[in-house]
Structure formats: C-alpha cells, structure tokens
Motif scaffolding. Structure first.
Motif, mmCIF file in Angstrom:
data_model
loop_
_atom_site.group_PDB
_atom_site.id
_atom_site.type_symbol
_atom_site.label_atom_id
_atom_site.label_comp_id
_atom_site.label_asym_id
_atom_site.label_seq_id
_atom_site.Cartn_x
_atom_site.Cartn_y
_atom_site.Cartn_z
ATOM 1 N N SER A 1 0.800 -1.232 0.000
ATOM 2 C CA SER A 1 0.000 0.000 0.000
ATOM 3 C C SER A 1 0.831 1.279 0.000
ATOM 4 O O SER A 1 0.270 2.359 -0.190
ATOM 5 C CB SER A 1 -0.918 0.023 1.233
ATOM 6 N N ASP A 2 2.122 1.191 0.248
ATOM 7 C CA ASP A 2 3.009 2.357 0.396
ATOM 8 C C ASP A 2 2.744 3.159 1.663
ATOM 9 O O ASP A 2 3.318 4.222 1.841
ATOM 10 C CB ASP A 2 2.923 3.301 -0.807
ATOM 11 N N GLU A 3 1.901 2.656 2.552
ATOM 12 C CA GLU A 3 1.664 3.362 3.807
ATOM 13 C C GLU A 3 2.946 3.343 4.633
ATOM 14 O O GLU A 3 3.586 2.305 4.771
ATOM 15 C CB GLU A 3 0.523 2.706 4.587
ATOM 16 N N VAL A 4 3.308 4.506 5.182
ATOM 17 C CA VAL A 4 4.514 4.643 5.992
ATOM 18 C C VAL A 4 4.111 4.697 7.464
ATOM 19 O O VAL A 4 3.213 5.459 7.844
ATOM 20 C CB VAL A 4 5.307 5.912 5.609
ATOM 21 N N LEU A 5 4.770 3.874 8.265
ATOM 22 C CA LEU A 5 4.517 3.831 9.702
ATOM 23 C C LEU A 5 5.841 3.968 10.437
ATOM 24 O O LEU A 5 6.863 3.450 9.982
ATOM 25 C CB LEU A 5 3.862 2.508 10.091
ATOM 26 N N GLU A 6 5.802 4.646 11.565
ATOM 27 C CA GLU A 6 7.009 4.808 12.357
ATOM 28 C C GLU A 6 6.965 3.873 13.557
ATOM 29 O O GLU A 6 6.016 3.880 14.335
ATOM 30 C CB GLU A 6 7.168 6.253 12.821
ATOM 31 N N GLY A 7 7.998 3.034 13.660
ATOM 32 C CA GLY A 7 8.094 2.121 14.778
ATOM 33 C C GLY A 7 8.865 2.750 15.913
ATOM 34 O O GLY A 7 9.581 3.729 15.709
ATOM 35 N N PRO A 8 8.691 2.242 17.105
ATOM 36 C CA PRO A 8 7.982 0.997 17.381
ATOM 37 C C PRO A 8 6.470 1.196 17.449
ATOM 38 O O PRO A 8 5.993 2.159 18.039
ATOM 39 C CB PRO A 8 8.543 0.567 18.738
ATOM 40 N N VAL A 9 5.757 0.254 16.823
ATOM 41 C CA VAL A 9 4.297 0.308 16.834
ATOM 42 C C VAL A 9 3.744 -1.076 16.486
ATOM 43 O O VAL A 9 4.357 -1.825 15.731
ATOM 44 C CB VAL A 9 3.776 1.372 15.833
ATOM 45 N N THR A 10 2.603 -1.405 17.054
ATOM 46 C CA THR A 10 1.870 -2.602 16.670
ATOM 47 C C THR A 10 0.739 -2.143 15.768
ATOM 48 O O THR A 10 0.038 -1.171 16.082
ATOM 49 C CB THR A 10 1.320 -3.343 17.912
ATOM 50 N N TYR A 11 0.569 -2.845 14.663
ATOM 51 C CA TYR A 11 -0.334 -2.365 13.613
ATOM 52 C C TYR A 11 -1.126 -3.533 13.039
ATOM 53 O O TYR A 11 -0.569 -4.600 12.781
ATOM 54 C CB TYR A 11 0.526 -1.709 12.513
#
Length: 188
Positions: free
Chosen positions: A146-156
């Motif tokens: 999807s090209d979605e960018v997420l910044e860790g640390p994170v549970t998704y």
C-alpha cells in the motif's frame, strides 16, 4: 543457521487422520517462502490427499504470481546470502538481532527480518484477512502493498488477504526501487 527453507505446505500428512494440506495452507506457506532463500514445494507423502499447486487453475495462477515475485527478488536474495557468507549474519533473522535496543523485538516469535530491509510477518491462522504486526523502532517502515509509511515501534493491524502477505521494508532501503516495482507489478 544462516540458510534455511521448508517444503511449501509441508511433506508429511495423513488423509486418514485429516491432516492434509488445504489450498489456503499451500498458498499461505508459499507467501512465507517468497521471503526465504529457497522456494520449493513437494507433493508430500500422500499427494492425492493434499492440495497441490496444480490442483486447479486458480491455485496455479496464484502460485505462479508468487513464484514470479520470488524470482523478481533474486538480486536482493543473492545480496542477503552473500551477506550471510561474508559476515555470518542469517538471511532470515529474529527482529532482536537488528533491533537489540527495542525490548518488544525480543517478544516477536513469528516475525523476522529477511535480509537487512524486509520485515515479514507470515499469516499463521486460516480464514483471516488481516494480521497484527509489530514494527520495531526507531525506524520508518513502508507497507509493501500500500506504500503506507509507519514509524516504529508500533503494533499495527494490516490488511492481509491471500496473496498479499504482511511485509514491510525500511523507508531508507537502498532496495526501495525493487520493492516499489514489486508493488506496482504484482499488486491486485
């Protein structure tokens, strides 16, 4: 162990006891095998009792797409294998080897890094189309499909329909063009 693989869908089963490979199991295992150094299948010890990649045209089409993705990744895989040979770093490695300061990375039993840049979280439960993924940090991750960018640390919680395994790459990856090509070419 620097290199490992498995027979897609497993080898041993028993039609008599209902321990058989289903279509979903075969395809989910093939998704996982995309992100291993060796992608191979085996008919098993009871071929007629188990779903095979050639059982129906839909399976052949889906399996074929996955093998095309695998071959598209050949240079990345070769790079990861060479890194294993030169530096003795496993091709498939637990998150904590790369994120030793992220304590939650030590609790992730079913996610792994494939090479330096891909985080893989195989779907292990039948009948689901989303999957919870832990993204270690600090790091920016891009969802492959999807090209979605997420910044860790994170549970998704990520969408994970059959054919789109939960995979993320480092936003800073030198292989980003390859990963974008895979998304653009093999997305549905």
């Amino acid at each position: 162990m620097g290199l490992t693989h498995s027979d897609i869908g497993g080898y041993t089963g028993s039609g008599e006891y209902g321990l058989v490979r289903t279509k979903e199991l075969l395809l989910r295992w093939a998704e996982y095998s995309l992100f291993t150094p060796i992608m191979r299948t085996h008919e098993g010890n009871e071929p007629a009792a188990n779903h095979q990649f050639y059982t129906d045209s839909d399976t052949m089409e889906k399996f074929g797409r996955l093998t095309q993705i695998y071959t598209t990744m050949k240079n990345y895989t070769k790079y990861a294998v060479k890194h294993n040979f030169d530096d003795h770093i496993p091709v498939m490695r637990p998150l904590f080897l790369m994120f030793e300061n992220d304590t939650e990375a030590f609790n992730q039993d079913y996610e792994y890094m494939y090479g330096d840049d891909l985080l893989v979280a195989p779907v292990l439960i039948p009948g689901v189309d989303s999957w919870e993924v832990y993204l270690p940090g600090p790091e920016k991750w891009v969802h492959l499909w999807s090209d979605e960018v997420l910044e860790g640390p994170v549970t998704y919680e990520v969408s994970a329909p059959l054919g789109k395994p939960p995979v993320f790459y480092r936003e800073s990856s030198e292989w980003k063009d390859l990963f974008v090509y895979i998304k653009d070419t093999f997305n549905f």
